[in-house]
Design a protein around this motif. Sequence first.
Motif, short mmCIF file in Angstrom:
data_model
loop_
_atom_site.label_atom_id
_atom_site.label_comp_id
_atom_site.label_asym_id
_atom_site.label_seq_id
_atom_site.Cartn_x
_atom_site.Cartn_y
_atom_site.Cartn_z
N GLY A 379 53.46 19.44 51.00
CA GLY A 379 54.04 18.07 50.97
C GLY A 379 55.15 18.00 50.53
O GLY A 379 56.38 17.34 50.81
N GLN A 380 55.70 18.80 49.30
CA GLN A 380 56.63 18.65 48.45
C GLN A 380 57.91 19.30 49.32
O GLN A 380 58.89 18.71 49.01
CB GLN A 380 56.41 19.24 46.93
N ILE A 382 58.34 19.37 52.60
CA ILE A 382 58.50 18.50 53.56
C ILE A 382 59.33 17.27 52.99
O ILE A 382 60.29 16.90 53.76
CB ILE A 382 57.22 18.10 54.14
N ILE A 383 59.08 16.74 51.96
CA ILE A 383 59.76 15.59 51.46
C ILE A 383 61.07 15.91 50.97
O ILE A 383 62.02 15.30 51.29
CB ILE A 383 58.88 15.04 50.01
N LYS A 387 64.01 14.23 53.10
CA LYS A 387 64.45 13.20 52.44
C LYS A 387 65.86 12.60 52.59
O LYS A 387 66.66 13.36 52.95
CB LYS A 387 64.46 13.33 50.78
N LEU A 397 52.92 14.87 62.17
CA LEU A 397 52.66 16.00 61.35
C LEU A 397 51.51 16.93 62.05
O LEU A 397 50.44 16.39 62.51
CB LEU A 397 52.04 15.50 59.95
N ILE A 413 49.33 16.49 48.02
CA ILE A 413 50.01 15.17 48.66
C ILE A 413 49.37 14.84 49.76
O ILE A 413 49.01 15.49 50.79
CB ILE A 413 51.76 15.69 48.77
N VAL A 415 48.89 12.37 53.31
CA VAL A 415 49.56 11.86 54.35
C VAL A 415 50.19 10.57 53.90
O VAL A 415 51.60 10.35 54.42
CB VAL A 415 48.94 11.71 55.72
N ASP A 417 51.04 9.74 50.88
CA ASP A 417 51.97 9.68 49.96
C ASP A 417 53.28 10.30 50.72
O ASP A 417 54.59 9.70 50.26
CB ASP A 417 51.59 10.94 48.96
N LEU A 418 53.12 11.09 51.67
CA LEU A 418 54.54 11.77 52.13
C LEU A 418 55.17 10.46 53.49
O LEU A 418 56.22 10.39 53.18
CB LEU A 418 53.90 12.68 53.32
N LEU A 422 59.09 9.05 52.46
CA LEU A 422 59.92 9.47 53.45
C LEU A 422 60.27 8.04 54.31
O LEU A 422 61.27 8.08 55.02
CB LEU A 422 59.76 10.45 54.51
N THR A 426 53.57 7.82 59.95
CA THR A 426 53.24 9.02 60.30
C THR A 426 52.14 9.08 61.51
O THR A 426 51.41 8.12 61.29
CB THR A 426 53.08 9.80 59.05
#
Length: 444
Positions: A379-380, A382-383, A387, A397, A413, A415, A417-418, A422, A426
């Motif tokens: 997740g980190q 992807i973010i 961003k 996803l 992380i 879904v 959170d992501l 962003l 999602t």
Amino acid sequence: MKEKGHLIQAVEEGGIAEEMGIEPGDRLLEINGETVEDIFDYQYMIEEEYVEVLIAKPSGEEWLLEIDKDYEEDLGVTFDNGLMDDYRSCTNKCIFCFIDQMPKGMRETLYFKDDDSRLSFLQGNYVTLTNMSEKDVDRIIKYHLSPINISFQTTNPELRCRMLHNRFAGESLKKVDRFYEAGIQMNGQIVLCKGFNDGEELERSIRDLTKYLPHLQSVSVVPVGLSRFREGLEPLEPFTREDARRMLEQIHRWQEKLYPEYGLHFVHASDEWYILAGEELPREESYDGYMQLENGVGMIRLMLEEYEDALARLEEPEALENRILKGTYSSVTGQIAYPYIRRMADRLMERFPEVKIQIFPIRNDFFGERITVTGLLTGQDIIAQLKGRDLGEILYLPENILRSGERVLLDDITVEDLAGALQVKTDIVKSSGYDFVDAFIRKL
């Protein structure tokens, strides 16, 4: 002190267990006077038309139930532990183990190394055979459990001991002979490490394993995954394009030799090898029914075939007017699959100009740039890489980046959170080519 028996978690409505007064919280002690070791004992013992089942109530009271039923009919219970026994952890210290290449501080469950032959049948896991007892072998043969998925790595006993850091690793290969003699179906895996089990050693392994045909149905050859967290581990080098081409020549030569005799291509290279070599993926018929999908063998080819079929089934754009998701949409993928996903998106946009599809190849900064598969994205990453970008109406996803049955990525992380980070809605998309098309065409 561990309680006796197996805890019953749920009872099927209208099933035999409910009719006999069995309830959640009860414990199964015995069937026909014998202790039930695990799920395979249970399934074998419960098959008969008449069974005697010993149940312990939470109060300590024991009930002996005499049950007449149809052959192979189940009691209708679910156990607290699906295996009905403790999971067996790996006793090896393999030079290629990816779990040893993970950083500290992640979920505890991610560090558990299973090497339990029973999970080979339940979940398709690959096992090394090193902690499989003769009793385990006897039970597999008795219950005729198959297929069993085996991590061979090499058939050279001394080299296998070195690669697995286990002095019994070479000797354990003899169990394969017993499975073969009993007609147990098998699949194999070789994790290729440069300078160890490639080249002439790979040639020897393939040659040795062909003697187990046709019960050994397939053997996959996959490149070792090298993360950036290898400090203190055996030094391993990445494969080059030329290495990949030489290895593919080996594989194809064996396929050409074996297919006329057995009707199986038998040994298969995972998708990464073709991409690294810059060669076209094999045709669908080369994969013998996709027996090694979980090892990345034919995964991209299957997705492309499904995608083509999905496109062919679509009606003309005019007939789909009210079903097309007009607007801009985004999705992420690992770098290895990006060229194929990108082409799929481009073709869909050519056919439906009202849809704009952005595909973002995510660089794996967490594990290192050598890790290019989608399933190991975090997740980190992807973010960090998305961003501030305009992601349109929905960010799709791929399901394989999530922990099985959950909405959580490898680095914990979620879904949600992501989506929050962003600022985009999602949705989850399964990995098939059909699902890719369905993501942009409403189902009625």
